[in-house]
Motif scaffolding. Structure first.
Motif, short mmCIF file in Angstrom:
data_model
loop_
_atom_site.label_atom_id
_atom_site.label_comp_id
_atom_site.label_asym_id
_atom_site.label_seq_id
_atom_site.Cartn_x
_atom_site.Cartn_y
_atom_site.Cartn_z
N LYS A 60 0.80 -1.30 -0.03
CA LYS A 60 0.12 0.11 0.12
C LYS A 60 0.93 1.24 0.04
N LYS A 61 0.69 2.25 -0.83
CA LYS A 61 1.29 3.37 -0.92
C LYS A 61 1.44 4.29 0.23
N ILE A 62 2.50 4.75 0.79
CA ILE A 62 2.78 5.56 1.99
C ILE A 62 3.45 6.78 1.55
N LYS A 63 3.15 7.77 2.27
CA LYS A 63 3.65 9.21 2.30
C LYS A 63 4.19 9.78 3.51
N VAL A 64 5.23 10.60 3.27
CA VAL A 64 5.65 11.39 4.70
C VAL A 64 4.48 12.15 5.29
N SER A 65 4.72 12.64 6.40
CA SER A 65 3.61 13.41 7.18
C SER A 65 3.84 14.85 6.51
N THR A 66 2.86 15.69 6.80
CA THR A 66 2.78 17.06 6.15
C THR A 66 3.13 18.05 7.54
N GLN A 67 3.36 17.49 8.64
CA GLN A 67 3.44 18.44 9.86
C GLN A 67 4.42 19.37 9.57
N ARG A 68 4.17 20.76 9.89
CA ARG A 68 5.17 21.86 9.45
C ARG A 68 5.66 22.35 10.74
N LYS A 69 5.27 22.20 11.93
CA LYS A 69 5.54 22.90 13.14
C LYS A 69 6.43 21.99 14.01
N ILE A 70 7.57 22.12 14.35
CA ILE A 70 8.60 21.41 14.99
C ILE A 70 8.03 21.17 16.36
N ASN A 71 7.01 22.01 17.06
CA ASN A 71 6.51 21.76 18.34
C ASN A 71 5.43 20.61 18.29
N GLN A 72 5.03 20.32 17.26
CA GLN A 72 4.20 19.22 17.07
C GLN A 72 4.67 18.03 16.30
N ALA A 73 5.82 17.97 15.99
CA ALA A 73 6.77 16.98 15.38
C ALA A 73 7.17 15.91 16.29
N PHE A 74 7.05 14.49 15.97
CA PHE A 74 7.62 13.55 16.44
C PHE A 74 8.89 13.23 15.92
N LEU A 75 10.12 13.26 16.66
CA LEU A 75 11.43 13.10 15.96
C LEU A 75 12.03 11.78 16.58
N THR A 76 12.65 11.23 15.89
CA THR A 76 13.75 9.99 16.32
C THR A 76 15.28 10.55 16.16
N PHE A 77 15.98 9.76 16.82
CA PHE A 77 17.33 10.07 16.87
C PHE A 77 18.23 8.77 17.02
N GLY A 78 19.17 8.74 16.44
CA GLY A 78 20.40 7.67 16.67
C GLY A 78 21.68 8.10 16.74
N HIS A 79 22.82 7.27 16.70
CA HIS A 79 24.17 7.62 16.72
C HIS A 79 24.98 6.64 16.17
N GLY A 80 26.16 6.92 15.88
CA GLY A 80 27.26 5.99 15.15
C GLY A 80 27.88 5.32 16.58
N ASN A 81 28.63 4.50 16.42
CA ASN A 81 29.51 3.54 17.14
C ASN A 81 30.48 4.49 17.91
N ASP A 82 31.04 5.64 17.31
CA ASP A 82 31.90 6.42 18.00
C ASP A 82 31.78 7.27 18.81
N GLU A 83 32.57 7.64 19.66
CA GLU A 83 32.29 8.63 21.02
C GLU A 83 31.80 9.84 20.42
N ASN A 84 32.37 10.64 19.45
CA ASN A 84 32.07 11.90 18.92
C ASN A 84 30.63 11.68 18.46
N SER A 85 30.17 10.80 17.67
CA SER A 85 28.83 10.57 17.19
C SER A 85 27.76 10.36 18.39
N LEU A 86 28.15 9.70 19.58
CA LEU A 86 27.55 9.77 20.49
C LEU A 86 27.28 10.99 21.31
N LYS A 87 28.44 11.84 21.42
CA LYS A 87 28.21 13.07 22.16
C LYS A 87 27.46 13.89 21.28
#
Length: 181
Positions: A60-87
């Motif tokens: 089934k076709k999917i599309k990204v959200s249309t949310q424009r406001k950062i204060n309404q945005a649900f964000l995720t994050f990650g990091h690489g395995n090195d210390e600088n990426s984690l910091k």
């Protein structure tokens, strides 16, 4: 042609018995991702994107959200395995946690990119992202109408040292907010 695969994205989740893990496969031709497939076995979700075609979830076709406001945005994050990426990831978390609706780390970059592609989240930010973790998801997000850049806002490629994938309308805001981190 170059096959880029991660047979178990979310290794720590797997080791802990957490079901959010995935299998990620991408096909690159001349530095262009042509095919992206991500399978999330415990959710039975199969994401597929082909260059210049739709992104689908279980056919089934999917599309990204249309949310424009950062204060309404649900964000995720990650990091690489090195210390600088984690910091850097911790600093990004500290900055955006108060600006966004919420900010979480799921533990599988492929799943998080899939969720951006389907509009379940507005963005994923990963300093130190590795190509096998994100290549398939890059195409999913792009074909679903999103934007994928490196951490500085330049077009993402296999040599990029980080990634921001978003619904596009909040990209500039995210890049501006984390630019000096």
């Amino acid at each position: 042609y170059l096959w880029i695969s991660d047979p178990l994205d979310g290794t720590t989740n797997f080791a802990m018995g957490h079901p959010l893990l995935s299998i990620s496969i991408a096909l690159d031709k001349n530095d262009k991702i042509m095919l992206g497939i991500i399978y999330v076995p415990f959710l039975n979700d199969l994401y597929v994107a082909e260059k210049n075609r739709l992104t689908t979830l279980n056919n089934k076709k999917i599309k990204v959200s249309t949310q424009r406001k950062i204060n309404q945005a649900f964000l995720t994050f990650g990091h690489g395995n090195d210390e600088n990426s984690l910091k850097r990831a911790i600093s990004i978390y500290q900055k955006l946690k108060f600006d966004a609706r919420d900010l979480r780390q799921i533990g599988s970059a492929a799943i998080e990119l899939s969720w951006v592609a389907r509009g379940k989240t507005e963005a994923i930010i990963i300093p130190g992202a590795l190509p096998w973790d994100v290549a398939a998801g890059v195409l999913l997000v792009r074909q679903a109408g999103g934007l994928v850049t490196d951490i500085l806002g330049h077009e993402w490629n296999l040599n990029s040292k980080g990634i921001i994938a978003s619904n596009e309308v909040i990209s500039d805001t995210l890049i501006r907010q984390i630019k000096n981190i």
